[in-house]
Scaffold this active site. Sequence first.
Site, PDB file in Angstrom:
ATOM      1  N   TRP A 156       0.838  -1.200   0.000  1.00 15.32           N
ATOM      2  CA  TRP A 156       0.000   0.000   0.000  1.00 15.32           C
ATOM      3  C   TRP A 156       0.868   1.243   0.000  1.00 15.32           C
ATOM      4  O   TRP A 156       1.469   1.587   1.021  1.00 15.32           O
ATOM      5  CB  TRP A 156      -0.916   0.001   1.238  1.00 15.32           C
ATOM      6  CG  TRP A 156      -1.899  -1.118   1.204  1.00 15.32           C
ATOM      7  CD1 TRP A 156      -3.093  -1.126   0.562  1.00 15.32           C
ATOM      8  CD2 TRP A 156      -1.768  -2.405   1.823  1.00 15.32           C
ATOM      9  NE1 TRP A 156      -3.720  -2.335   0.746  1.00 15.32           N
ATOM     10  CE2 TRP A 156      -2.941  -3.144   1.515  1.00 15.32           C
ATOM     11  CE3 TRP A 156      -0.776  -3.021   2.609  1.00 15.32           C
ATOM     12  CZ2 TRP A 156      -3.143  -4.446   1.952  1.00 15.32           C
ATOM     13  CZ3 TRP A 156      -0.996  -4.320   3.045  1.00 15.32           C
ATOM     14  CH2 TRP A 156      -2.161  -5.016   2.717  1.00 15.32           C
ATOM     15  N   ARG A 181      -4.160   6.003  -2.751  1.00 12.91           N
ATOM     16  CA  ARG A 181      -2.852   5.363  -2.950  1.00 12.91           C
ATOM     17  C   ARG A 181      -1.922   6.363  -3.621  1.00 12.91           C
ATOM     18  O   ARG A 181      -2.314   7.031  -4.584  1.00 12.91           O
ATOM     19  CB  ARG A 181      -2.976   4.130  -3.852  1.00 12.91           C
ATOM     20  CG  ARG A 181      -3.909   3.059  -3.335  1.00 12.91           C
ATOM     21  CD  ARG A 181      -3.249   2.083  -2.380  1.00 12.91           C
ATOM     22  NE  ARG A 181      -4.267   1.225  -1.749  1.00 12.91           N
ATOM     23  CZ  ARG A 181      -4.633   0.020  -2.203  1.00 12.91           C
ATOM     24  NH1 ARG A 181      -4.056  -0.468  -3.278  1.00 12.91           N
ATOM     25  NH2 ARG A 181      -5.562  -0.676  -1.575  1.00 12.91           N
TER      26      ARG A 181
HETATM   27  N1  DAH Z   1      -7.697  -4.211   1.860  1.00 13.94           N
HETATM   28  C1  DAH Z   1      -7.272  -4.924   0.687  1.00 13.94           C
HETATM   29  C2  DAH Z   1      -6.698  -3.952  -0.312  1.00 13.94           C
HETATM   30  O1  DAH Z   1      -7.003  -2.815  -0.279  1.00 13.94           O
HETATM   31  C3  DAH Z   1      -8.428  -5.683   0.063  1.00 13.94           C
HETATM   32  C4  DAH Z   1      -8.829  -6.798   0.933  1.00 13.94           C
HETATM   33  C5  DAH Z   1      -8.270  -8.040   0.747  1.00 13.94           C
HETATM   34  C6  DAH Z   1      -9.755  -6.607   1.939  1.00 13.94           C
HETATM   35  C7  DAH Z   1      -8.605  -9.091   1.546  1.00 13.94           C
HETATM   36  C8  DAH Z   1     -10.118  -7.646   2.772  1.00 13.94           C
HETATM   37  C9  DAH Z   1      -9.534  -8.892   2.557  1.00 13.94           C
HETATM   38  O2  DAH Z   1     -10.992  -7.525   3.749  1.00 13.94           O
HETATM   39  O3  DAH Z   1      -9.884  -9.922   3.354  1.00 13.94           O
HETATM   40  O4  DAH Z   1      -5.920  -4.348  -1.148  1.00 13.94           O
END
Ligand code: DAH
Length: 351
Positions: free
Chosen positions: A153, A193
């Site tokens: 991230w 981002r």
């Molecule tokens: N937060 C992750 C992202 O922004 C996406 C995500 C993946 C959310 C897996 C979740 C999860 O709750 O279980 O890339």
Amino acid sequence: MQHEAQNEILDEILASSSLEELQTVKTKYLGKNGLVTSQLKEMGKLSPEERKAKGAEINALKTSLEGAVEARKEVLEQAALEAKLHSEAIDVTLPALHFPVGGLHIISRILADLEGMFGRLGYRTVLGQEVEDDLHNFDALNIPWFHPARDLWDTFWMTDGRLLRTHTSPMQIRYMLEHTAPLRITVPGKVYRYEATDATHESMFHQLEGLLVGDNIRMSDLKGTIAEIARGLFGPSTKVRFQPSYYPFVEPGADFSVWWENPRGESKWLELGGCGMVHPSVFRAVDDLREALGKPRTYEGKTGFAFGLGAERIAMLKYGIPDIRYFYQNDLKVLGQFRGELETLSILEAL
Ligand code: DAH
């Protein structure tokens, strides 16, 4: 008064082409100082016999002129009414005017659709905050500062150490701090981002986070839920695929894709988001924070799943939009295509 003179006056009355003109003619002959009236006034000078004959004559003239004025008045009034009706006529065969009203942005519609679908599955929509802190965005989600996964991230950091949330996942933590299981929530919203922009990347986009926690929740519950939503979005025969993937806050973790049947024959798997079973470290972090706040630890031994969907990605797939940048350039020629029929009202429909 002689006969010719009377005819001339009658002609004058008939020739008046408006009510104003008629009034002028009327005043000229029949008004207080009009010709007829003044003749009547002068009768005092005549002998009784003359007065009788002359009086009858002038009265006959007066009656005839008055009748002519009345008749002319009716004709002119009728003409005026007709002219007015004509000028105010409505052509009911003209096409109705269209008043375009604003529509929901396509991303708002996708999020609203998702909210509806998850609502029917018993999920409650909650909103998080866009300015987050390290603890909720990373640490409590099992991403400590030294963990290389932080590089997944790219983060906009603020000078005071806070950050713009890089995903909607921090709301998992915030919600569990305030509520106990069983729970089912979705969290729609903007995420940020620090990335270069291109056809598939924007520095701001929208996610929908999901979290379900209870007892004996299994991976099959997660798969069934995701499949249900994918079919709601793309049609009942949509094929869904899960592939192992890594996210620190879930174990096991997966990415899910849908089989995209492209009319031009370029069908392929397209990824919609990530998901997995909530990592025990996340429950432990929540319980630690709850304890620090003087609340009971209630998440030990619980099970649950979480997922994150990208709203722009869904819209691009669903409508064949080739470039994510179209969403926020706010060109009405682009956005208007996705506004939907219902929001354009014609004046007749609006009445
Ligand atoms: N937060 C992750 C992202 O922004 C996406 C995500 C993946 C959310 C897996 C979740 C999860 O709750 O279980 O890339």
